[in-house]
Write a protein that holds these residues in place. Structure first.
Motif, PDB file in Angstrom:
ATOM      1  N   HIS A 155       0.802  -1.226   0.000  1.00  0.00           N
ATOM      2  CA  HIS A 155       0.000   0.000   0.000  1.00  0.00           C
ATOM      3  C   HIS A 155       0.836   1.278   0.000  1.00  0.00           C
ATOM      4  O   HIS A 155       0.508   2.232  -0.696  1.00  0.00           O
ATOM      5  N   PRO A 191      -9.205  -0.650  12.813  1.00  0.00           N
ATOM      6  CA  PRO A 191      -9.788  -0.566  11.470  1.00  0.00           C
ATOM      7  C   PRO A 191      -8.768  -0.153  10.417  1.00  0.00           C
ATOM      8  O   PRO A 191      -7.916   0.705  10.661  1.00  0.00           O
ATOM      9  N   SER A 192      -8.859  -0.786   9.251  1.00  0.00           N
ATOM     10  CA  SER A 192      -7.952  -0.461   8.151  1.00  0.00           C
ATOM     11  C   SER A 192      -8.583  -0.918   6.846  1.00  0.00           C
ATOM     12  O   SER A 192      -9.395  -1.848   6.827  1.00  0.00           O
ATOM     13  N   SER A 193      -8.202  -0.285   5.760  1.00  0.00           N
ATOM     14  CA  SER A 193      -8.744  -0.629   4.448  1.00  0.00           C
ATOM     15  C   SER A 193      -7.852  -1.639   3.740  1.00  0.00           C
ATOM     16  O   SER A 193      -6.640  -1.454   3.634  1.00  0.00           O
ATOM     17  N   LEU A 194      -8.434  -2.737   3.311  1.00  0.00           N
ATOM     18  CA  LEU A 194      -7.791  -3.728   2.441  1.00  0.00           C
ATOM     19  C   LEU A 194      -6.582  -4.411   3.060  1.00  0.00           C
ATOM     20  O   LEU A 194      -5.685  -4.873   2.346  1.00  0.00           O
ATOM     21  N   CYS A 195      -6.531  -4.492   4.388  1.00  0.00           N
ATOM     22  CA  CYS A 195      -5.454  -5.214   5.049  1.00  0.00           C
ATOM     23  C   CYS A 195      -5.781  -5.362   6.530  1.00  0.00           C
ATOM     24  O   CYS A 195      -6.756  -4.794   7.018  1.00  0.00           O
ATOM     25  N   SER A 208       0.975  -2.784   9.565  1.00  0.00           N
ATOM     26  CA  SER A 208      -0.158  -3.238   8.767  1.00  0.00           C
ATOM     27  C   SER A 208       0.253  -4.267   7.719  1.00  0.00           C
ATOM     28  O   SER A 208       1.433  -4.546   7.513  1.00  0.00           O
ATOM     29  N   ILE A 247      -9.010   2.484  -5.619  1.00  0.00           N
ATOM     30  CA  ILE A 247      -8.012   2.114  -4.610  1.00  0.00           C
ATOM     31  C   ILE A 247      -6.861   3.120  -4.609  1.00  0.00           C
ATOM     32  O   ILE A 247      -6.389   3.551  -3.557  1.00  0.00           O
ATOM     33  N   MET A 289      -7.649   6.238  -2.821  1.00  0.00           N
ATOM     34  CA  MET A 289      -7.589   6.091  -1.365  1.00  0.00           C
ATOM     35  C   MET A 289      -6.157   6.169  -0.848  1.00  0.00           C
ATOM     36  O   MET A 289      -5.921   6.112   0.356  1.00  0.00           O
ATOM     37  N   LEU A 299      -3.849   3.922  -1.634  1.00  0.00           N
ATOM     38  CA  LEU A 299      -3.433   2.546  -1.387  1.00  0.00           C
ATOM     39  C   LEU A 299      -2.862   1.903  -2.643  1.00  0.00           C
ATOM     40  O   LEU A 299      -2.960   2.451  -3.735  1.00  0.00           O
ATOM     41  N   GLU A 308     -12.126  -7.270   8.331  1.00  0.00           N
ATOM     42  CA  GLU A 308     -12.925  -6.576   9.339  1.00  0.00           C
ATOM     43  C   GLU A 308     -13.809  -7.542  10.113  1.00  0.00           C
ATOM     44  O   GLU A 308     -13.845  -7.521  11.354  1.00  0.00           O
TER      45      GLU A 308
END
Length: 307
Positions: free
Chosen positions: A20, A60-64, A76, A201, A204, A206, A266
């Protein structure tokens, strides 16, 4: 079946691109004493640099998958590395890292596992503890959920379903009555993405380090990677890999049955926190050990175990 705690025989250093951030990252896997668990140490920071790989630290985190200590220091994209430890039965290890994200390598756990096996595994005298979850837990809804069910077996059964409204992945399912016997069959499966989703993506911030060398890219009814897929149903097998890596943040080898439909990092994190929220939900058959860290130092020698 009782299993001994395990670490690695020799220090292992690996370097690669973070998926990312796109940064070049170096990690060192260092043998650790019994009952210390899996610990990350941010060597780029001078204080508050220790992060225990534990369900309590999931944020919380996006895509990982991301973990953070009480000071907000995080690491992460740990899921593929955590799966490697789960697959090999590693219970105690120190991971020094010079940045906030684990390198993606080839998008799977294969390189981690191969390199660890080249260094060798070390069985330790202490036995692993056994987690007994007393009842069924489920989070999500009818279309997207993960469920745990207890059983009388000393194994983990998994039933994972993945479904996309596309022309390539469509619906896939992976089942195993004893997934710990099949972990090396899914270890080489890679992360993936639809080409049409890349712009969102990137917006974002990432996937700056993403490429055809570390991810499967799907375009319409084909993939862009030369060489094709590594195995049948590689997509759902990789999602199973992610799930098992995340479940290992329980710090235990969970027995029972996991059923997952359209799950993800998640939901798995929420499931773990729901289970461990109340001590009446589970028992751990072992001595209760806690880990204490001298956070003022970032030297690995400052990590101590307190019984």
């Amino acid at each position: 079946m009782d299993l001994h705690q395990k670490t690695i025989k020799k220090k292992l250093v690996l370097e690669g691109i973070a998926l990312h951030s796109g940064a070049l990252v170096k990690i060192a896997l260092i043998p650790s004493e019994e009952n210390t668990g899996i610990i990350f140490l941010r060597t780029d920071l001078k204080k508050n640099s220790v992060i225990k790989a534990c369900w309590k630290n999931i944020v919380p985190s996006s895509l990982c998958t991301k973990i953070s200590n009480q000071y907000g220091v995080s690491v992460s994209t740990i899921e593929h590395l955590m799966f490697s430890f789960y697959a090999l039965g590693i219970t105690n290890l120190l991971i020094e890292i010079n940045g906030p994200e684990i390198p993606i390598m080839d998008g799977s756990s294969k390189i981690f596992i191969d390199e660890i096996l080249n260094k060798g595994l070390l069985n330790q005298k202490s036995k692993v503890s056994h987690l007994i979850i007393k009842k069924t837990f489920e989070v999500g809804d009818k279309d997207r959920f993960i469920r745990y069910e207890p059983s009388q077996t000393n194994s983990l059964e998994i039933d994972y379903t993945l479904e996309y409204k596309d022309h390539f992945i469509k619906k896939q399912n992976f089942r195993s009555k004893d997934v710990r016997k099949n972990v090396l069959d899914i270890a080489h499966t890679r992360t993936f993405c639809h080409q049409e989703d890349l712009e969102k993506i990137f917006a974002m911030g990432l996937a700056k380090g993403g490429s055809l060398d570390n991810a499967i890219i799907i375009s319409g009814n084909k993939i862009l990677n030369q060489g094709g897929l590594r195995c049948k149903n590689e997509f759902v097998k990789h999602k199973t890999l992610d799930c098992l890596g995340d479940l290992y943040l329980s710090n235990q080898f969970i027995n029972g049955k996991i059923t997952c439909n359209q799950g993800g990092h998640e939901l798995t994190g929420i499931l773990l926190k729901k289970i461990f929220k109340d001590k009446k939900n589970y028992t751990i058959e072992s001595s209760d050990l806690s880990v204490n860290f001298k956070e003022k130092s970032f030297n690995s020698e400052e990590i101590q175990v307190v019984v």
